[in-house]
Design a protein around this motif. Structure first.
Motif, PDB file in Angstrom:
ATOM      1  N   GLY A 114       0.808  -1.211   0.000  1.00 41.59           N
ATOM      2  CA  GLY A 114       0.000   0.000   0.000  1.00 41.59           C
ATOM      3  C   GLY A 114       0.839   1.257   0.000  1.00 41.59           C
ATOM      4  N   TYR A 115       0.786   1.989   1.117  1.00 46.30           N
ATOM      5  CA  TYR A 115       1.380   3.325   1.153  1.00 46.30           C
ATOM      6  C   TYR A 115       2.878   3.323   0.891  1.00 46.30           C
ATOM      7  N   ALA A 116       3.581   2.213   1.208  1.00 43.79           N
ATOM      8  CA  ALA A 116       5.036   2.200   1.085  1.00 43.79           C
ATOM      9  C   ALA A 116       5.507   2.209  -0.376  1.00 43.79           C
ATOM     10  N   ILE A 117       4.653   1.840  -1.329  1.00 45.01           N
ATOM     11  CA  ILE A 117       5.043   1.843  -2.743  1.00 45.01           C
ATOM     12  C   ILE A 117       5.077   3.288  -3.228  1.00 45.01           C
ATOM     13  N   THR A 132      16.353   2.387 -14.541  1.00 54.31           N
ATOM     14  CA  THR A 132      15.966   1.069 -14.006  1.00 54.31           C
ATOM     15  C   THR A 132      14.454   0.915 -13.882  1.00 54.31           C
ATOM     16  N   HIS A 133      13.714   2.024 -13.821  1.00 52.89           N
ATOM     17  CA  HIS A 133      12.253   1.956 -13.715  1.00 52.89           C
ATOM     18  C   HIS A 133      11.564   2.066 -15.078  1.00 52.89           C
ATOM     19  N   ALA A 134      12.345   2.176 -16.148  1.00 53.03           N
ATOM     20  CA  ALA A 134      11.754   2.378 -17.471  1.00 53.03           C
ATOM     21  C   ALA A 134      11.021   1.137 -17.972  1.00 53.03           C
ATOM     22  N   GLY A 135      11.400  -0.032 -17.510  1.00 51.27           N
ATOM     23  CA  GLY A 135      10.718  -1.265 -17.886  1.00 51.27           C
ATOM     24  C   GLY A 135       9.925  -1.824 -16.715  1.00 51.27           C
ATOM     25  N   GLY A 136       9.677  -3.133 -16.738  1.00 52.14           N
ATOM     26  CA  GLY A 136       8.928  -3.767 -15.662  1.00 52.14           C
ATOM     27  C   GLY A 136       9.826  -4.208 -14.523  1.00 52.14           C
ATOM     28  N   GLY A 137       9.195  -4.672 -13.434  1.00 46.61           N
ATOM     29  CA  GLY A 137       9.911  -5.330 -12.349  1.00 46.61           C
ATOM     30  C   GLY A 137      10.575  -4.436 -11.336  1.00 46.61           C
ATOM     31  N   ALA A 138      10.546  -3.100 -11.525  1.00 46.41           N
ATOM     32  CA  ALA A 138      11.217  -2.196 -10.588  1.00 46.41           C
ATOM     33  C   ALA A 138      10.200  -1.547  -9.672  1.00 46.41           C
ATOM     34  N   VAL A 139      10.573  -1.398  -8.402  1.00 48.85           N
ATOM     35  CA  VAL A 139       9.681  -0.772  -7.432  1.00 48.85           C
ATOM     36  C   VAL A 139      10.519  -0.179  -6.306  1.00 48.85           C
ATOM     37  N   ASP A 140      10.107   0.999  -5.827  1.00 47.84           N
ATOM     38  CA  ASP A 140      10.738   1.642  -4.675  1.00 47.84           C
ATOM     39  C   ASP A 140       9.762   1.639  -3.506  1.00 47.84           C
ATOM     40  N   LEU A 141      10.283   1.402  -2.307  1.00 42.32           N
ATOM     41  CA  LEU A 141       9.454   1.257  -1.121  1.00 42.32           C
ATOM     42  C   LEU A 141       9.947   2.194  -0.018  1.00 42.32           C
ATOM     43  N   SER A 142       9.035   2.941   0.562  1.00 36.82           N
ATOM     44  CA  SER A 142       9.369   3.795   1.701  1.00 36.82           C
ATOM     45  C   SER A 142       9.668   2.936   2.926  1.00 36.82           C
ATOM     46  N   VAL A 143      10.587   3.431   3.759  1.00 33.32           N
ATOM     47  CA  VAL A 143      10.900   2.730   5.008  1.00 33.32           C
ATOM     48  C   VAL A 143      10.549   3.609   6.211  1.00 33.32           C
ATOM     49  N   HIS A 187      15.128   0.003  -2.894  1.00 36.77           N
ATOM     50  CA  HIS A 187      14.983  -0.168  -4.345  1.00 36.77           C
ATOM     51  C   HIS A 187      15.022  -1.668  -4.633  1.00 36.77           C
ATOM     52  N   ALA A 188      14.031  -2.162  -5.373  1.00 34.99           N
ATOM     53  CA  ALA A 188      13.927  -3.594  -5.649  1.00 34.99           C
ATOM     54  C   ALA A 188      13.694  -3.837  -7.132  1.00 34.99           C
ATOM     55  N   VAL A 189      14.335  -4.879  -7.650  1.00 33.30           N
ATOM     56  CA  VAL A 189      14.195  -5.279  -9.052  1.00 33.30           C
ATOM     57  C   VAL A 189      13.784  -6.745  -9.080  1.00 33.30           C
ATOM     58  N   ALA A 190      12.682  -7.041  -9.749  1.00 31.83           N
ATOM     59  CA  ALA A 190      12.167  -8.409  -9.807  1.00 31.83           C
ATOM     60  C   ALA A 190      13.027  -9.256 -10.738  1.00 31.83           C
ATOM     61  N   ILE A 191      13.636 -10.274 -10.175  1.00 31.54           N
ATOM     62  CA  ILE A 191      14.517 -11.153 -10.948  1.00 31.54           C
ATOM     63  C   ILE A 191      13.694 -11.947 -11.969  1.00 31.54           C
ATOM     64  N   GLY A 192      14.184 -11.989 -13.208  1.00 31.05           N
ATOM     65  CA  GLY A 192      13.546 -12.798 -14.231  1.00 31.05           C
ATOM     66  C   GLY A 192      12.390 -12.136 -14.941  1.00 31.05           C
ATOM     67  N   ASP A 193      12.088 -10.872 -14.629  1.00 33.65           N
ATOM     68  CA  ASP A 193      10.987 -10.169 -15.287  1.00 33.65           C
ATOM     69  C   ASP A 193      11.338  -9.975 -16.765  1.00 33.65           C
ATOM     70  N   ARG A 194      10.457 -10.356 -17.652  1.00 35.53           N
ATOM     71  CA  ARG A 194      10.746 -10.275 -19.090  1.00 35.53           C
ATOM     72  C   ARG A 194      10.771  -8.835 -19.591  1.00 35.53           C
ATOM     73  N   ASP A 195      10.185  -7.897 -18.815  1.00 31.96           N
ATOM     74  CA  ASP A 195      10.107  -6.504 -19.234  1.00 31.96           C
ATOM     75  C   ASP A 195      11.185  -5.625 -18.610  1.00 31.96           C
ATOM     76  N   LEU A 196      12.183  -6.215 -17.989  1.00 31.11           N
ATOM     77  CA  LEU A 196      13.232  -5.411 -17.361  1.00 31.11           C
ATOM     78  C   LEU A 196      13.897  -4.485 -18.375  1.00 31.11           C
TER      79      LEU A 196
END
Length: 267
Positions: A114-117, A132-143, A187-196
């Protein structure tokens, strides 16, 4: 007439006398062995023994491909690339499902569903992410705690670990780490995402990437620097997708080993 009656009495007495005793030891004994149960089939089918197939258990991880047990919680993500909007940013369903799994592992205060994204995928608006956010699989999360500027330091290590087990390359980006005034976040990147994006791929397997034991930051953005969170977590599905631990094998130092051994022998 009396003679006939007498004869009948004699015949009746002969038919009702006691039977001769039977020697039980002379009767062959029948030994019954356990037999397979049978399934009731149709009238034209020959009955066959029922049997429950016994699965041959194969080790999930073979010594040749995976010498160590994978971490608990490893789970191959679904390959669903439907684009959805979460907290005002775009993600694909694969990435969101991985966040759901990470949340189940983490179970902490930070609401990563929710709010952390704070930043998603498929956007060129995040200049500091160098693409790094131009394709899929990337997301930043508040701490930070919701609605405050309180940094939840104790929540960061278990959350990063949960994200990595769920299939993300994840790092903490500290205050001012990317540029003066840059916010603290994961900062997180989804491993194996075809849209990276190409830049996100470099964060996984490039010279400064996750699988090489680095922070994912290229030169000019504070990198290359070593991973502060203990190096990559590998699940079997990652290996099947072609990923490997690319960290260099430490070279033994014979001189240093001898010195250490000498020190151990000193009384």
């Amino acid at each position: 007439m009396q003679k006939i009656f007498l004869v009948i009495l004699i015949l009746i007495a002969a038919c009702t006398h006691s039977p001769l005793p039977v020697n039980e030891t002379s009767i062959p004994q029948l030994t019954v062995s356990p037999s397979s149960s049978f399934v009731t089939l149709g009238p034209t089918t020959t009955p066959q023994p029922s049997s429950t197939p016994t699965a041959t258990l194969q080790p999930l991880l073979t010594p040749t491909s995976w010498p160590f047990p994978e971490p608990a919680g490893c789970q191959k993500p679904e390959e669903d690339y439907t684009i959805i909007s979460v907290n005002g940013v775009l993600l694909n369903q694969r990435t969101y499902s991985m966040l759901v799994h990470a949340s189940e592992i983490y179970q902490g205060e930070i609401d990563i569903l929710g709010y952390a994204i704070t930043q998603g995928s498929y956007t060129h608006q995040v200049e500091a992410s160098f693409g790094t956010h131009a394709g899929g699989g990337a997301v930043d999360l508040s701490v930070m705690r919701k609605g405050t500027y309180t940094i939840l330091w104790q929540e960061i290590p278990p959350l990063i670990d949960a994200l990595r087990v769920a299939g993300f390359a994840a790092w903490l980006r500290d205050l001012d780490e990317l540029y003066p005034g840059s916010p603290i976040h994961i900062h997180a990147v989804a491993i194996g995402d075809r849209d990276l994006s190409p830049a996100a791929v470099q964060q996984l397997t490039g010279d400064y990437g996750y699988f090489r034991g680095f922070s994912g930051l290229p030169p000019g953005y504070g990198g290359p620097s070593l991973d502060r969170h203990g190096g990559p977590i590998l699940c079997q599905w990652m290996i099947e997708a072609g990923y490997r631990d690319l960290q260099p094998t430490p070279t033994p130092d014979p001189v240093g080993d001898q010195l250490d051994c000498h020190k151990c022998q000193v009384k």
